[in-house]
Enzyme design. Structure first.
Site, mmCIF file in Angstrom:
data_model
loop_
_atom_site.group_PDB
_atom_site.id
_atom_site.type_symbol
_atom_site.label_atom_id
_atom_site.label_comp_id
_atom_site.label_asym_id
_atom_site.label_seq_id
_atom_site.Cartn_x
_atom_site.Cartn_y
_atom_site.Cartn_z
ATOM 1 N N HIS A 1 1.337 -1.493 -0.135
ATOM 2 C CA HIS A 1 0.117 -0.364 0.207
ATOM 3 C C HIS A 1 0.825 1.144 0.033
ATOM 4 C CE1 HIS A 1 -4.236 -1.788 1.319
ATOM 5 N NE2 HIS A 1 -3.764 -2.196 1.067
ATOM 6 N N GLU B 1 1.273 3.325 1.580
ATOM 7 C CA GLU B 1 2.166 4.047 3.379
ATOM 8 C C GLU B 1 2.777 2.921 3.311
ATOM 9 O OE1 GLU B 1 -2.884 5.398 3.818
ATOM 10 O OE2 GLU B 1 -1.210 3.497 3.216
ATOM 11 N N SER C 1 -7.565 7.201 4.203
ATOM 12 C CA SER C 1 -7.320 7.087 4.947
ATOM 13 C C SER C 1 -6.814 5.962 5.001
ATOM 14 C CB SER C 1 -9.021 7.021 5.469
ATOM 15 O OG SER C 1 -8.965 6.507 7.061
ATOM 16 N N CYS D 1 -5.544 2.083 5.769
ATOM 17 C CA CYS D 1 -6.389 0.654 6.118
ATOM 18 C C CYS D 1 -5.693 0.531 7.344
ATOM 19 C CB CYS D 1 -5.703 -0.188 5.205
ATOM 20 S SG CYS D 1 -4.106 -1.292 4.978
ATOM 21 N N CYS E 1 -1.667 -0.538 7.948
ATOM 22 C CA CYS E 1 -1.176 0.634 6.911
ATOM 23 C C CYS E 1 -0.451 1.684 8.665
ATOM 24 C CB CYS E 1 -1.101 1.739 6.132
ATOM 25 S SG CYS E 1 -1.064 0.966 4.530
#
Length: 145
Positions: free
Chosen positions: A50, A52, A77, A79, A82
């Site tokens: 992901h 991040e 936002s 998950c 992350c």
């Protein structure tokens, strides 16, 4: 939009250009961007890259003191995965471009002392909505549904 969120959004567009999911992230230490990343799950055939995670990985090994002086920016936002990584390294603040299309465990982060600032930037919202509408299967895979 501040320059850090703009840099994260640039990363999201780069991910989309590469055929991936348009989510971007930057890690800022003492006012300086030290790492950038974007969702690379499709590009790398990864289960965990992901935006991040990619960003934090690209920052390399930091000291505990460094992490405690960082701010993580993400166009979406974060998950559970992350968010957990941010908690593990004690990153004290996360700036979220939008949580309209997806809302991670923001309240849990706050309950653990993380400052979560949600901008709900129109460009971040529109980019993600367009992608989800055009790629629902891929999106559901990315969020584990």
């Amino acid at each position: 939009m501040d320059k850090y969120l703009k840099a994260a959004l640039d990363e999201a567009y780069q991910g989309l250009k590469e055929g991936g999911i348009p989510i971007g992230s930057v890690l800022v230490l003492n006012g300086e961007i030290i790492a950038k990343g974007h969702n690379r799950r499709m590009q790398q055939g990864s289960a965990i890259l992901h935006a991040e995670m990619d960003c934090i990985e690209r920052a390399g090994r930091l000291t505990e003191k460094d992490y405690k002086n960082c701010v993580l920016y993400s166009t979406l936002s974060p998950c559970d995965m992350c968010s957990g990584t941010s908690l593990l390294y004690k990153i004290p603040k996360i700036v979220v471009g939008e949580n309209v299309n997806f809302k991670g465990p923001e309240e849990y982060l706050r309950s653990r002392g993380v400052v979560v600032e949600v901008i709900n930037d129109k460009e971040c919202i529109d980019l993600m909505k367009r992608f989800i509408d055009e790629n629902p299967g891929l999106w559901n895979e990315d969020i584990g549904e």
